[in-house]
Design a protein around this motif. Structure first.
Motif, PDB file in Angstrom:
ATOM      1  N   ASN A   1       0.821  -1.210   0.000  1.00 22.10           N
ATOM      2  CA  ASN A   1       0.000   0.000   0.000  1.00 22.10           C
ATOM      3  C   ASN A   1       0.852   1.257   0.000  1.00 22.10           C
ATOM      4  O   ASN A   1       0.622   2.165  -0.797  1.00 22.10           O
ATOM      5  CB  ASN A   1      -0.962  -0.001   1.191  1.00 22.10           C
ATOM      6  CG  ASN A   1      -2.269  -0.645   0.843  1.00 22.10           C
ATOM      7  OD1 ASN A   1      -3.177   0.025   0.370  1.00 22.10           O
ATOM      8  ND2 ASN A   1      -2.373  -1.951   1.042  1.00 22.10           N
TER       9      ASN A   1
ATOM     10  N   VAL B   1     -11.450   3.293   1.589  1.00 28.41           N
ATOM     11  CA  VAL B   1     -11.212   2.005   0.939  1.00 28.41           C
ATOM     12  C   VAL B   1     -11.230   0.878   1.970  1.00 28.41           C
ATOM     13  O   VAL B   1     -10.680   1.022   3.063  1.00 28.41           O
ATOM     14  CB  VAL B   1      -9.845   1.989   0.211  1.00 28.41           C
ATOM     15  CG1 VAL B   1      -9.637   0.675  -0.529  1.00 28.41           C
ATOM     16  CG2 VAL B   1      -9.688   3.176  -0.718  1.00 28.41           C
TER      17      VAL B   1
ATOM     18  N   ASN C   1     -14.417   0.981  -2.700  1.00 33.21           N
ATOM     19  CA  ASN C   1     -14.064   2.358  -2.350  1.00 33.21           C
ATOM     20  C   ASN C   1     -15.127   3.311  -2.869  1.00 33.21           C
ATOM     21  O   ASN C   1     -16.023   2.912  -3.613  1.00 33.21           O
ATOM     22  CB  ASN C   1     -12.681   2.699  -2.931  1.00 33.21           C
ATOM     23  CG  ASN C   1     -12.668   2.614  -4.437  1.00 33.21           C
ATOM     24  OD1 ASN C   1     -13.333   3.383  -5.114  1.00 33.21           O
ATOM     25  ND2 ASN C   1     -11.906   1.659  -4.979  1.00 33.21           N
TER      26      ASN C   1
ATOM     27  N   GLU D   1     -10.212  -3.258   1.694  1.00 30.33           N
ATOM     28  CA  GLU D   1      -9.692  -4.270   0.774  1.00 30.33           C
ATOM     29  C   GLU D   1      -9.420  -5.576   1.503  1.00 30.33           C
ATOM     30  O   GLU D   1      -9.224  -5.598   2.711  1.00 30.33           O
ATOM     31  CB  GLU D   1      -8.437  -3.781   0.068  1.00 30.33           C
ATOM     32  CG  GLU D   1      -7.221  -3.666   0.934  1.00 30.33           C
ATOM     33  CD  GLU D   1      -6.004  -3.190   0.155  1.00 30.33           C
ATOM     34  OE1 GLU D   1      -5.002  -3.917   0.158  1.00 30.33           O
ATOM     35  OE2 GLU D   1      -6.054  -2.100  -0.439  1.00 30.33           O
TER      36      GLU D   1
ATOM     37  N   HIS E   1      -6.886  -9.999  -4.905  1.00 29.30           N
ATOM     38  CA  HIS E   1      -7.199  -8.689  -4.328  1.00 29.30           C
ATOM     39  C   HIS E   1      -8.646  -8.314  -4.628  1.00 29.30           C
ATOM     40  O   HIS E   1      -9.105  -8.448  -5.765  1.00 29.30           O
ATOM     41  CB  HIS E   1      -6.258  -7.638  -4.943  1.00 29.30           C
ATOM     42  CG  HIS E   1      -6.605  -6.231  -4.596  1.00 29.30           C
ATOM     43  ND1 HIS E   1      -6.269  -5.651  -3.403  1.00 29.30           N
ATOM     44  CD2 HIS E   1      -7.281  -5.279  -5.303  1.00 29.30           C
ATOM     45  CE1 HIS E   1      -6.715  -4.404  -3.393  1.00 29.30           C
ATOM     46  NE2 HIS E   1      -7.326  -4.165  -4.523  1.00 29.30           N
TER      47      HIS E   1
ATOM     48  N   SER F   1     -11.411  -4.998  -3.553  1.00 33.28           N
ATOM     49  CA  SER F   1     -11.441  -3.674  -2.938  1.00 33.28           C
ATOM     50  C   SER F   1     -12.786  -3.015  -3.194  1.00 33.28           C
ATOM     51  O   SER F   1     -13.382  -3.185  -4.259  1.00 33.28           O
ATOM     52  CB  SER F   1     -10.321  -2.817  -3.558  1.00 33.28           C
ATOM     53  OG  SER F   1     -10.373  -1.511  -3.069  1.00 33.28           O
TER      54      SER F   1
END
Length: 137
Positions: free
Chosen positions: A18, A110, A128, A112, A124, A126
């Motif tokens: 990140n 966000v 947002n 995740e 992954h 996510s």
């Protein structure tokens, strides 16, 4: 010194990714921390599911925004999964997705979830509020 368990190591990988990728714009970190089989389950329809769409997005985002900062509020991990809640703040200083610079400070929220194997992120997801923030520019 006590060796870190895999859950703690996985958390460190996700946090490092990140800060290096999103905050610093280091796209080379994808080679180090993403598995060859990496799948981005949040990629837009008809977009590649590998890291390429993320690289494309962050490259454009860094041209349109400055002062990019990540605040990680929570990191939860169990077995091979790491979840985090974060905010990303930035200032709109350049053209981005057709929007001319407004000089506005934006905050993106966000959440995740990542799956890791052998110290690398394989999957992954996510969610947002980017589109809402973008519409408000």
């Amino acid at each position: 010194m006590e060796e870190k368990n895999s859950v703690e190591q996985n958390k460190e990988v996700v946090i490092k990714f990140n800060f290096e990728f999103f905050e610093k714009g280091n796209i080379e970190i994808t080679k180090e921390l993403l598995a060859d089989t990496f799948t981005n389950h949040t990629a837009p329809p008809n977009a590649p599911k590998d890291a390429s769409i993320m690289i494309q997005f962050i490259s454009g985002f860094r041209k349109g925004f400055s002062d990019i900062s990540i605040q990680i509020h929570e990191v939860l991990a169990e077995n091979d999964k790491v979840s985090l809640r974060k905010t990303i703040t930035a200032t709109h200083v350049g053209e981005f997705m057709g929007k001319q610079p407004q000089g506005k400070k934006v905050t993106l929220s966000v959440i995740e979830i990542d799956i890791l194997k052998n110290g690398k992120i394989t999957d992954h997801w996510s969610r947002n509020d980017f589109m809402q923030v973008f519409q408000d520019l």
